[in-house]
Scaffold this active site. Structure first.
Site, short mmCIF file in Angstrom:
data_model
loop_
_atom_site.label_atom_id
_atom_site.label_comp_id
_atom_site.label_asym_id
_atom_site.label_seq_id
_atom_site.Cartn_x
_atom_site.Cartn_y
_atom_site.Cartn_z
N CYS A 94 -6.20 -0.08 6.92
CA CYS A 94 -5.93 0.54 5.61
C CYS A 94 -7.07 1.50 5.22
O CYS A 94 -8.24 1.10 5.19
CB CYS A 94 -5.76 -0.54 4.55
SG CYS A 94 -5.39 0.11 2.91
N ARG A 116 2.94 4.88 6.40
CA ARG A 116 3.32 4.13 7.61
C ARG A 116 3.80 2.72 7.30
O ARG A 116 4.15 1.97 8.20
CB ARG A 116 2.11 4.06 8.57
CG ARG A 116 1.67 5.42 9.07
CD ARG A 116 0.32 5.34 9.71
NE ARG A 116 -0.73 4.97 8.76
CZ ARG A 116 -2.03 4.85 9.06
NH1 ARG A 116 -2.43 5.06 10.29
NH2 ARG A 116 -2.91 4.52 8.14
N ASP A 119 0.45 3.82 1.69
CA ASP A 119 0.41 4.43 3.03
C ASP A 119 1.83 4.69 3.56
O ASP A 119 2.67 3.80 3.56
CB ASP A 119 -0.33 3.46 3.97
CG ASP A 119 -0.70 4.10 5.29
OD1 ASP A 119 0.20 4.64 5.97
OD2 ASP A 119 -1.90 4.08 5.66
N HIS A 134 -2.10 -3.95 5.10
CA HIS A 134 -1.84 -3.53 6.49
C HIS A 134 -3.14 -3.25 7.22
O HIS A 134 -4.16 -2.92 6.60
CB HIS A 134 -0.93 -2.29 6.51
CG HIS A 134 -1.56 -1.06 5.93
ND1 HIS A 134 -2.15 -0.09 6.70
CD2 HIS A 134 -1.72 -0.66 4.65
CE1 HIS A 134 -2.63 0.87 5.91
NE2 HIS A 134 -2.39 0.54 4.67
N CYS A 187 0.84 -1.19 0.00
CA CYS A 187 0.00 0.00 0.00
C CYS A 187 0.88 1.25 0.00
O CYS A 187 2.00 1.24 0.51
CB CYS A 187 -0.91 0.00 1.23
SG CYS A 187 -2.05 1.40 1.27
ZN LIG Z 1 -3.39 1.22 3.05
#
Ligand SMILES: [Zn+2]
Length: 222
Positions: A102, A47, A45, A99, A43
Site C-alpha cells: 500500500c 488495484r 488504490d 492490501h 483503500c
Molecule cells: Zn493502498
C-alpha cells in the site's frame, strides 16, 4: 484522447447488456431496493476494486474507500456510510480490507511527504509508532506488508469502537467486524483473524490478531 470518454460509455453499455442478458430484469429489480449483506472499507488504490475481487454484483456490497483504509473516530464521511449501512441497510458484516504494498502505508513508514494526504496518513504513522518495537525487527522488505496488516487490525478495532457499531451491538443487532488483507501479487484475500461480533471479546481478539502478525513476520528479522 477522447474528451468525452466515449470508450467508457461504450464499455458501460456492453457491461449493462451483458448483465441484463445473463439476468433479465436485473436493473429493474435493483431499482426497488438494495439489500447488501456486506460493507467494505478499503483503500482507494485502483488495484483493489471491492466488488470485483470478491465477484459480487451491484447491490451486494456497500463500499467506502479512502487512502490506506483508515477509520478515524471523527471522520463524518466514513461514519455516515457506516451508520447508513448498519441502521438502514442492516448489513451483517463490516470488512476492513488493506492490501500488500500500500502506497499510503509505505509513505507512513518512511515519513515520506506526498502532500495533503500527509495529514491523513498521520493516522497510519500512529499505528507504526504504537508497534515500532516490533516493526524495527522485521526485515525491511517485509516491513510495509507487516504495517499494512497491523493497520487493518487497528482500523477494525476503531470500527468496533464507533458509537454506531456499539449501539448496534447494544440493541442485539447481528453484526460482525472483520480485518482482511489483499495480496496484489496473487489476487487473494487473507483473513487476519480480527473477527469481532461481541464487544466483550474485542480486546482479546485484537491481541490474538496482533500476535498472529508477529508470528507471521517472525524469522524475518534482520
Ligand atoms: Zn493502498
Amino acid at each position: 484522447m477522447s474528451l468525452e470518454l466515449h470508450e467508457l460509455f461504450e464499455s458501460n453499455r456492453r457491461w449493462a447488456e451483458r448483465i441484463e442478458s445473463r439476468e433479465p430484469g436485473f436493473f429493474t429489480r435493483l431499482l426497488a431496493q438494495q439489500s447488501p449483506q456486506y460493507m467494505w472499507i478499503g483503500c482507494a488504490d485502483s488495484r483493489v476494486p471491492a466488488n470485483e475481487l470478491v465477484d459480487l454484483a451491484p447491490g451486494e456490497m456497500f463500499v467506502h474507500r479512502n487512502v490506506a483504509n483508515v477509520v478515524v473516530h471523527s471522520d463524518l464521511n466514513c461514519l455516515s456510510v457506516m451508520q447508513f449501512a448498519i441502521d438502514v441497510l442492516a448489513v451483517k458484516h463490516i470488512i476492513v480490507v488493506g492490501h500488500s504494498g500500500c502506497g499510503g502505508v509505505r509513505a507512513a513508514l518512511a515519513d515520506r511527504r506526498i502532500g495533503i494526504a500527509d495529514n491523513w496518513i498521520r493516522h497510519v504513522q500512529d499505528v507504526r509508532n504504537r508497534h515500532i518495537d516490533f516493526l524495527v525487527g522485521v526485515d525491511a522488505e517485509r516491513r510495509v506488508d507487516a504495517l499494512c496488516e497491523l493497520n487493518v487490525i487497528e482500523q477494525a478495532l476503531n470500527v468496533c469502537q464507533t458509537t454506531v457499531v456499539q449501539d448496534a451491538w447494544l440493541r442485539g443487532q447481528e453484526l460482525a467486524v472483520h480485518g482482511w488483507c489483499y495480496g496484489l501479487a496473487d489476487g487473494l484475500l487473507r483473513d487476519l483473524a480480527m473477527t469481532v461480533s461481541d464487544p466483550l471479546q474485542a480486546a482479546a481478539i485484537y491481541e490474538r490478531a496482533l500476535a498472529g502478525v508477529r508470528a507471521r513476520y517472525a524469522g524475518a528479522t534482520a
